[in-house]
Design an enzyme around this catalytic site. Structure first.
Site, mmCIF file in Angstrom:
data_model
loop_
_atom_site.group_PDB
_atom_site.id
_atom_site.type_symbol
_atom_site.label_atom_id
_atom_site.label_comp_id
_atom_site.label_asym_id
_atom_site.label_seq_id
_atom_site.Cartn_x
_atom_site.Cartn_y
_atom_site.Cartn_z
ATOM 1 C CD GLU A 92 -10.941 -21.168 17.363
ATOM 2 O OE1 GLU A 92 -10.479 -21.039 18.519
ATOM 3 O OE2 GLU A 92 -10.812 -20.286 16.507
ATOM 4 C CB VAL A 120 -0.950 0.000 1.219
ATOM 5 C CG1 VAL A 120 -1.591 1.374 1.432
ATOM 6 C CG2 VAL A 120 -2.031 -1.068 1.065
ATOM 7 C CG ASP A 155 -10.573 -17.265 11.422
ATOM 8 O OD1 ASP A 155 -11.280 -16.448 12.026
ATOM 9 O OD2 ASP A 155 -9.561 -17.811 11.912
ATOM 10 N NE ARG A 162 -4.138 -13.939 15.225
ATOM 11 C CZ ARG A 162 -4.897 -13.702 16.297
ATOM 12 N NH1 ARG A 162 -5.791 -14.592 16.678
ATOM 13 N NH2 ARG A 162 -4.748 -12.595 16.988
ATOM 14 C CE LYS A 197 -4.625 -45.620 8.712
ATOM 15 N NZ LYS A 197 -5.060 -44.249 8.385
ATOM 16 C CG MET A 214 -6.734 -20.581 16.359
ATOM 17 S SD MET A 214 -5.815 -19.047 16.263
ATOM 18 C CE MET A 214 -5.681 -18.649 18.019
HETATM 19 O O1 F6P Z 1 -10.006 -14.596 13.671
HETATM 20 C C1 F6P Z 1 -8.702 -15.100 13.834
HETATM 21 C C2 F6P Z 1 -8.603 -15.875 15.134
HETATM 22 O O2 F6P Z 1 -7.311 -16.414 15.226
HETATM 23 C C3 F6P Z 1 -9.623 -16.990 15.280
HETATM 24 O O3 F6P Z 1 -9.283 -18.147 14.534
HETATM 25 C C4 F6P Z 1 -9.578 -17.201 16.771
HETATM 26 O O4 F6P Z 1 -10.732 -17.830 17.277
HETATM 27 C C5 F6P Z 1 -9.481 -15.755 17.281
HETATM 28 O O5 F6P Z 1 -8.833 -15.021 16.263
HETATM 29 C C6 F6P Z 1 -8.686 -15.636 18.574
HETATM 30 O O6 F6P Z 1 -8.805 -14.284 18.982
HETATM 31 P P1 F6P Z 1 -7.749 -13.659 20.023
HETATM 32 O O7 F6P Z 1 -6.445 -13.500 19.291
HETATM 33 O O8 F6P Z 1 -8.362 -12.323 20.376
HETATM 34 O O9 F6P Z 1 -7.640 -14.617 21.169
#
Ligand code: F6P
Ligand code: ADP
Length: 321
Positions: free
Chosen positions: A222, A23, A127, A254, A213, A169
């Protein structure tokens, strides 16, 4: 257009920095000043604007997280908060805004659009639950993190002849669990979109045991109906043959350096977002449509639900035996 701003909002995702960089450099190439808004809508309401030049975005392409940080802010969900945000943008002389974030952040962007402010969204969330784009920034990196974890857990599961339950997640979306399960070779996948009853999970794991197996893997989204510790408790009380262990991957999904795919996706989306703003195409999100970048109305993006491709459900069924 001579001055724009960019923010990252909601859950962070690997590749957000690549998008910020694209950007900034695209805007500067068009003689447009860029301001970063720190900590998403919280920073907007606080009037926290910081000039970004090519220097500030140097050396961030490979970094996970976001140099602008992110935050969640409830005040911006109110009309008063939205009007205050608009006021801050006007006070700063900002003429256009790029919002990089998930479906919630894009809802926030839509409110500014409805107040008449030029805004373009970029889908950033691991997600992959954002309608209007094949992939969001961060999904590929998160999926590779999950696969690395599954491969490691399979090593120890095989050594001890255990069944591993692994939570991933995705909030209310099962994309990461489904793709992680298929590509990680799991015997069981539990998804919000296609849940399994506890009896079915036990039967599938016991079947793996009886077929000889030396391990079994169950990937659990989750957002699934049955929570991982309830699944563990049920399996241990129904003796499926394997000892059972639990791993919750959590926030490692993340982080990490974005993959080549995410770096390219984020870069292309950042470039396109600035182009759309300068072309006067606003109130849209940049979406990946096949191989092309498209502008998808935020109204549609925020009102529709992205569904998981049913072809993958069939694939999971066939390949998990
Ligand atoms: O939306 C992304 C995410 O990683 C989801 O997969 C997860 O449930 C949520 O954020 C977790 O949120 P925080 O980082 O606020 O705990
Ligand atoms: P994500 O963007 O990852 O889905 P959230 O759903 O937490 O993350 O949303 C991030 C932020 O976007 C919220 O904290 C809020 O500031 C803003 N937001 C979310 N939903 C709305 C909404 N309906 N109207 C205005 N702002 C919103």
């Amino acid at each position: 257009m001579k001055r724009i701003a960019v923010m990252t909002s909601g859950g962070d995702a690997p590749g957000m920095n690549a998008a910020i960089r694209a950007v900034v450099r695209t805007a500067i190439s068009k003689n447009i000043e860029v301001f970063g808004i720190r900590q998403a809508y919280s920073g907007l309401l606080a009037g926290d604007f910081e000039r970004l030049t090519n220097r500030e975005v140097s050396g961030i392409l490979q970094r996970g997280g976001t140099i602008l940080q992110t935050a969640r802010n409830d005040e911006f969900k109110t009309p008063q908060g939205q009007r205050r945000g608009l006021r801050r943008l006007n006070e700063q002389g900002i003429e256009g805004l790029v919002v990089i974030g998930g479906d919630g952040s894009l809802r926030g962007a839509l409110t500014l659009h409805k107040l008449g402010f030029p805004v373009v969204g970029i889908p950033g969330s691991i997600d992959n639950d954002i309608w209007g784009t094949n992939m969001s920034i961060g999904v590929d990196t998160a999926l590779n993190t999950i696969l690395d974890a599954l491969d490691r857990l399979r090593d120890t599961a095989s050594s001890h002849e255990r069944a591993f339950l692994i939570e991933v997640m995705g909030r209310n979306c099962g994309y990461l669990a489904l793709m992680g399960g298929i590509l990680g070779g799991s015997e069981v996948m539990m998804l919000p979109e296609k849940d399994m009853e506890l009896e079915e999970v036990a039967a599938a794991l016991e079947d793996a045991y009886l077929r000889g197996k030396n391990h079994a893997i169950a990937v659990i989204a989750e957002g699934s109906k049955h929570k991982i510790y309830d699944v563990q408790k049920y399996l241990e009380s129904h003796n499926v043959g394997f000892e059972v262990r639990v791993t919750i991957l959590g926030h490692i999904q993340r982080g990490g350096s974005p993959t080549a795919f995410d770096r390219l996706l984020a870069t292309r989306m950042g470039v396109r977002a600035v182009e759309l703003l300068t072309e006067g195409v606003c109130g849209v999100m940049v979406g990946l449509d096949g191989r092309e970048m498209s502008g998808v109305p935020l109204e549609d993006v925020t009102s529709k639900v992205r569904s998981v491709n049913p072809e993958y459900f069939h694939m999971a069924e066939v390949l998990s035996r």
